[in-house]
Design a protein around this motif. Sequence first.
Motif, PDB file in Angstrom:
ATOM      1  N   LEU A   1     -41.763  16.692  -7.891  1.00 38.07           N
ATOM      2  CA  LEU A   1     -42.770  17.479  -7.168  1.00 38.07           C
ATOM      3  C   LEU A   1     -44.146  17.314  -7.807  1.00 38.07           C
ATOM      4  O   LEU A   1     -45.148  17.131  -7.126  1.00 38.07           O
ATOM      5  CB  LEU A   1     -42.400  18.968  -7.173  1.00 38.07           C
ATOM      6  CG  LEU A   1     -41.068  19.359  -6.524  1.00 38.07           C
ATOM      7  CD1 LEU A   1     -40.930  20.869  -6.464  1.00 38.07           C
ATOM      8  CD2 LEU A   1     -40.939  18.780  -5.124  1.00 38.07           C
ATOM      9  N   ARG A   2     -44.156  17.375  -9.165  1.00 42.21           N
ATOM     10  CA  ARG A   2     -45.447  17.267  -9.871  1.00 42.21           C
ATOM     11  C   ARG A   2     -46.108  15.921  -9.624  1.00 42.21           C
ATOM     12  O   ARG A   2     -47.290  15.849  -9.314  1.00 42.21           O
ATOM     13  CB  ARG A   2     -45.234  17.452 -11.380  1.00 42.21           C
ATOM     14  CG  ARG A   2     -45.039  18.904 -11.723  1.00 42.21           C
ATOM     15  CD  ARG A   2     -44.749  19.102 -13.198  1.00 42.21           C
ATOM     16  NE  ARG A   2     -43.988  20.340 -13.299  1.00 42.21           N
ATOM     17  CZ  ARG A   2     -43.131  20.616 -14.265  1.00 42.21           C
ATOM     18  NH1 ARG A   2     -42.910  19.759 -15.234  1.00 42.21           N
ATOM     19  NH2 ARG A   2     -42.481  21.769 -14.266  1.00 42.21           N
ATOM     20  N   ARG A   3     -45.326  14.876  -9.744  1.00 47.01           N
ATOM     21  CA  ARG A   3     -45.908  13.538  -9.607  1.00 47.01           C
ATOM     22  C   ARG A   3     -46.450  13.310  -8.194  1.00 47.01           C
ATOM     23  O   ARG A   3     -47.574  12.817  -8.018  1.00 47.01           O
ATOM     24  CB  ARG A   3     -44.841  12.498  -9.960  1.00 47.01           C
ATOM     25  CG  ARG A   3     -45.327  11.084  -9.929  1.00 47.01           C
ATOM     26  CD  ARG A   3     -46.364  10.819 -11.036  1.00 47.01           C
ATOM     27  NE  ARG A   3     -46.946   9.496 -10.875  1.00 47.01           N
ATOM     28  CZ  ARG A   3     -46.440   8.391 -11.426  1.00 47.01           C
ATOM     29  NH1 ARG A   3     -45.373   8.462 -12.212  1.00 47.01           N
ATOM     30  NH2 ARG A   3     -46.994   7.226 -11.206  1.00 47.01           N
ATOM     31  N   VAL A   4     -45.679  13.703  -7.201  1.00 41.09           N
ATOM     32  CA  VAL A   4     -46.121  13.489  -5.819  1.00 41.09           C
ATOM     33  C   VAL A   4     -47.378  14.327  -5.542  1.00 41.09           C
ATOM     34  O   VAL A   4     -48.325  13.864  -4.890  1.00 41.09           O
ATOM     35  CB  VAL A   4     -44.971  13.832  -4.833  1.00 41.09           C
ATOM     36  CG1 VAL A   4     -45.465  13.839  -3.395  1.00 41.09           C
ATOM     37  CG2 VAL A   4     -43.830  12.826  -4.984  1.00 41.09           C
ATOM     38  N   LYS A   5     -47.410  15.527  -6.097  1.00 40.68           N
ATOM     39  CA  LYS A   5     -48.582  16.395  -5.914  1.00 40.68           C
ATOM     40  C   LYS A   5     -49.805  15.813  -6.632  1.00 40.68           C
ATOM     41  O   LYS A   5     -50.892  15.717  -6.047  1.00 40.68           O
ATOM     42  CB  LYS A   5     -48.248  17.777  -6.480  1.00 40.68           C
ATOM     43  CG  LYS A   5     -49.257  18.848  -6.140  1.00 40.68           C
ATOM     44  CD  LYS A   5     -48.743  20.176  -6.658  1.00 40.68           C
ATOM     45  CE  LYS A   5     -49.808  21.251  -6.619  1.00 40.68           C
ATOM     46  NZ  LYS A   5     -49.327  22.485  -7.237  1.00 40.68           N
ATOM     47  N   GLU A   6     -49.606  15.397  -7.890  1.00 37.04           N
ATOM     48  CA  GLU A   6     -50.708  14.793  -8.656  1.00 37.04           C
ATOM     49  C   GLU A   6     -51.318  13.600  -7.925  1.00 37.04           C
ATOM     50  O   GLU A   6     -52.515  13.394  -7.940  1.00 37.04           O
ATOM     51  CB  GLU A   6     -50.164  14.230  -9.982  1.00 37.04           C
ATOM     52  CG  GLU A   6     -50.247  15.169 -11.167  1.00 37.04           C
ATOM     53  CD  GLU A   6     -49.295  14.672 -12.268  1.00 37.04           C
ATOM     54  OE1 GLU A   6     -48.687  15.530 -12.894  1.00 37.04           O
ATOM     55  OE2 GLU A   6     -49.136  13.433 -12.465  1.00 37.04           O
TER      56      GLU A   6
ATOM     57  N   PHE B   1     -35.701  26.197  -3.440  1.00 35.96           N
ATOM     58  CA  PHE B   1     -36.808  27.070  -3.033  1.00 35.96           C
ATOM     59  C   PHE B   1     -37.526  27.650  -4.248  1.00 35.96           C
ATOM     60  O   PHE B   1     -38.754  27.735  -4.274  1.00 35.96           O
ATOM     61  CB  PHE B   1     -36.311  28.204  -2.127  1.00 35.96           C
ATOM     62  CG  PHE B   1     -35.971  27.723  -0.743  1.00 35.96           C
ATOM     63  CD1 PHE B   1     -36.963  27.258   0.106  1.00 35.96           C
ATOM     64  CD2 PHE B   1     -34.660  27.709  -0.290  1.00 35.96           C
ATOM     65  CE1 PHE B   1     -36.661  26.796   1.376  1.00 35.96           C
ATOM     66  CE2 PHE B   1     -34.342  27.251   0.980  1.00 35.96           C
ATOM     67  CZ  PHE B   1     -35.349  26.790   1.811  1.00 35.96           C
ATOM     68  N   GLU B   2     -36.754  28.030  -5.257  1.00 36.13           N
ATOM     69  CA  GLU B   2     -37.373  28.616  -6.456  1.00 36.13           C
ATOM     70  C   GLU B   2     -38.284  27.613  -7.156  1.00 36.13           C
ATOM     71  O   GLU B   2     -39.393  27.941  -7.565  1.00 36.13           O
ATOM     72  CB  GLU B   2     -36.285  29.087  -7.428  1.00 36.13           C
ATOM     73  CG  GLU B   2     -35.726  30.449  -7.032  1.00 36.13           C
ATOM     74  CD  GLU B   2     -34.450  30.788  -7.798  1.00 36.13           C
ATOM     75  OE1 GLU B   2     -33.702  31.631  -7.297  1.00 36.13           O
ATOM     76  OE2 GLU B   2     -34.210  30.191  -8.871  1.00 36.13           O
ATOM     77  N   VAL B   3     -37.797  26.387  -7.284  1.00 30.94           N
ATOM     78  CA  VAL B   3     -38.602  25.352  -7.944  1.00 30.94           C
ATOM     79  C   VAL B   3     -39.901  25.121  -7.168  1.00 30.94           C
ATOM     80  O   VAL B   3     -40.989  25.033  -7.744  1.00 30.94           O
ATOM     81  CB  VAL B   3     -37.791  24.041  -8.084  1.00 30.94           C
ATOM     82  CG1 VAL B   3     -38.684  22.892  -8.510  1.00 30.94           C
ATOM     83  CG2 VAL B   3     -36.659  24.217  -9.078  1.00 30.94           C
ATOM     84  N   HIS B   4     -39.800  25.051  -5.855  1.00 31.47           N
ATOM     85  CA  HIS B   4     -41.016  24.851  -5.055  1.00 31.47           C
ATOM     86  C   HIS B   4     -42.001  25.999  -5.252  1.00 31.47           C
ATOM     87  O   HIS B   4     -43.205  25.783  -5.375  1.00 31.47           O
ATOM     88  CB  HIS B   4     -40.670  24.697  -3.574  1.00 31.47           C
ATOM     89  CG  HIS B   4     -40.326  23.290  -3.195  1.00 31.47           C
ATOM     90  ND1 HIS B   4     -41.273  22.303  -3.033  1.00 31.47           N
ATOM     91  CD2 HIS B   4     -39.130  22.687  -3.002  1.00 31.47           C
ATOM     92  CE1 HIS B   4     -40.683  21.168  -2.729  1.00 31.47           C
ATOM     93  NE2 HIS B   4     -39.379  21.372  -2.709  1.00 31.47           N
ATOM     94  N   GLN B   5     -41.453  27.196  -5.287  1.00 40.00           N
ATOM     95  CA  GLN B   5     -42.343  28.342  -5.459  1.00 40.00           C
ATOM     96  C   GLN B   5     -43.048  28.265  -6.813  1.00 40.00           C
ATOM     97  O   GLN B   5     -44.264  28.467  -6.911  1.00 40.00           O
ATOM     98  CB  GLN B   5     -41.551  29.640  -5.351  1.00 40.00           C
ATOM     99  CG  GLN B   5     -42.419  30.709  -4.750  1.00 40.00           C
ATOM    100  CD  GLN B   5     -41.700  32.030  -4.627  1.00 40.00           C
ATOM    101  OE1 GLN B   5     -40.578  32.191  -5.118  1.00 40.00           O
ATOM    102  NE2 GLN B   5     -42.331  32.980  -3.988  1.00 40.00           N
ATOM    103  N   ALA B   6     -42.303  27.918  -7.838  1.00 34.46           N
ATOM    104  CA  ALA B   6     -42.880  27.837  -9.179  1.00 34.46           C
ATOM    105  C   ALA B   6     -43.930  26.723  -9.260  1.00 34.46           C
ATOM    106  O   ALA B   6     -44.910  26.837  -9.990  1.00 34.46           O
ATOM    107  CB  ALA B   6     -41.775  27.610 -10.206  1.00 34.46           C
ATOM    108  N   GLU B   7     -43.716  25.642  -8.514  1.00 32.21           N
ATOM    109  CA  GLU B   7     -44.628  24.492  -8.601  1.00 32.21           C
ATOM    110  C   GLU B   7     -45.785  24.572  -7.606  1.00 32.21           C
ATOM    111  O   GLU B   7     -46.647  23.701  -7.587  1.00 32.21           O
ATOM    112  CB  GLU B   7     -43.847  23.186  -8.342  1.00 32.21           C
ATOM    113  CG  GLU B   7     -42.755  22.885  -9.353  1.00 32.21           C
ATOM    114  CD  GLU B   7     -43.300  22.604 -10.755  1.00 32.21           C
ATOM    115  OE1 GLU B   7     -44.395  22.029 -10.872  1.00 32.21           O
ATOM    116  OE2 GLU B   7     -42.627  22.990 -11.729  1.00 32.21           O
ATOM    117  N   GLY B   8     -45.732  25.570  -6.731  1.00 29.03           N
ATOM    118  CA  GLY B   8     -46.789  25.686  -5.720  1.00 29.03           C
ATOM    119  C   GLY B   8     -46.723  24.594  -4.665  1.00 29.03           C
ATOM    120  O   GLY B   8     -47.737  24.181  -4.107  1.00 29.03           O
TER     121      GLY B   8
END
Length: 450
Positions: free
Chosen positions: A337-342, A381-388
């Motif tokens: 999630l972080r890499r794709v968002k970055e 869902f929890e991971v997504h919420q934590a990562e925004g």
Amino acid sequence: MTKDTKWTADSWRSKPIKQYPKYRDEAALKEVESRLKNSPELVSYGEIKQLRRELAEVSAGRAFLLQGGDCAETFSEFSAKNLRDYFRVLLQMTIVLMYGTGLPVVKVGRIAGQFAKPRSSDLETIDGCELPSYRGDMINAIEFDESSRYPDPERLISVYQQSATTMNYLRSLASGGFSSLKRIDGWNSDFIKNSPQGERFAELSKNISDALKFISACRLQLDNTEQLSEASFYSSHEGLHLAYEEALTRGNDKEGHFCCSGHMLWIGNRTRNLDEAHVEFMRGIENPIGMKVSQEINLDELIKLIDTINPANEAGKIVLISRMGANKVAEGLPPLLRRVKEEGRNVVWSCDPMHGNTETSPNGYKTRKFNNILTEVKQFFEVHQAEGTIAGGVHFEMTGQDVTECLGGAQAISELDLKERYQTACDPRLNASQSLELAFLISEVLKCAR
Ligand code: PEP
Ligand code: CO
């Protein structure tokens, strides 16, 4: 890299390919391909574009994706009843999710083309006899004898025909009144009616019916409200058998190329390698493309795959379907999630809680625990919420039938129950009641998360 070379519907043929059958009679295969090339498309360009627009809404958090159906469709399980039961449960799940989240739900079936399976081994051995593995009804037959297991190209025609009939029937169910919310009371199938899920659904449907009556008492015209009377529905399957997919691809360089065997195709976890045939084929078509990913994917490779398939970074084009397993997702998903968002890449994130949770029961059945499935979804869902980031949807193997293939759920299916109605041709599916139960649980999680 593939990116700079010219794509054609057959450019995949010059790349290495995995999970591909070897036909004995190449000429017979060619003849089948040319019949398919002359056959009508199963879906239209306009519908494919519409699904992309709807998936763009999912990626922005304004809609939710529900993708589900059989692990593998078969010729023997094909019936109007099975299709009706399947569609009914999918509609029930949709309503539960819509009611819980207040979001429109994009319904995508694993159906009308889901007949080819990747296998972990090319050969299967029973009692010392070694034969080619069963690769799905598109390729060979499940019976364990020599002639059944040889790939037969005529099966591609049978798949096309069954898919056409399936699409025709589902389209009529979606637009012909069956799906009207005014008939919601009739959506509970007989064996679900008396289960806790069935009762919960009956309560929900009563609330909806009351709301509809109220709206109608206000003299608002419901009959003209397309959304309520017609339930649009899209088809999808793993784009594994590329000769079939190529033969049903239409279009040109100007308008774009559309694979008209289904609205959305996905690439499986075993065939999503850069510079191999499946990625090469998918990069040239306009359809939305799903890609299964596990925690093992290299992050640089992930970005290269995204850029190969969606060089213009358009929303609604790529669905990354995470399939990690209940005990891996909390650690495995955040780096992706972080890499794709970055990198600012536009994707829909969806959760397949089935394929990382497959196990063999002590009495020898390939199965999955309902609790593990639920845990993976919750953690997703929890991971997504934590990562925004946005948890866009879910991807299930499910059926409208009352099978006993996955353990647990409110029916408390036990290891001993598995033998009762274990009917899948491949992976264990959620039955109708477990599917509905999961939809209720997801809608609760989503209500809290959003
Ligand atoms: C599937 O979706 O049936 C499948 C084989 O999944 P995966 O490629 O994720 O293993
Ligand atoms: Co499967």
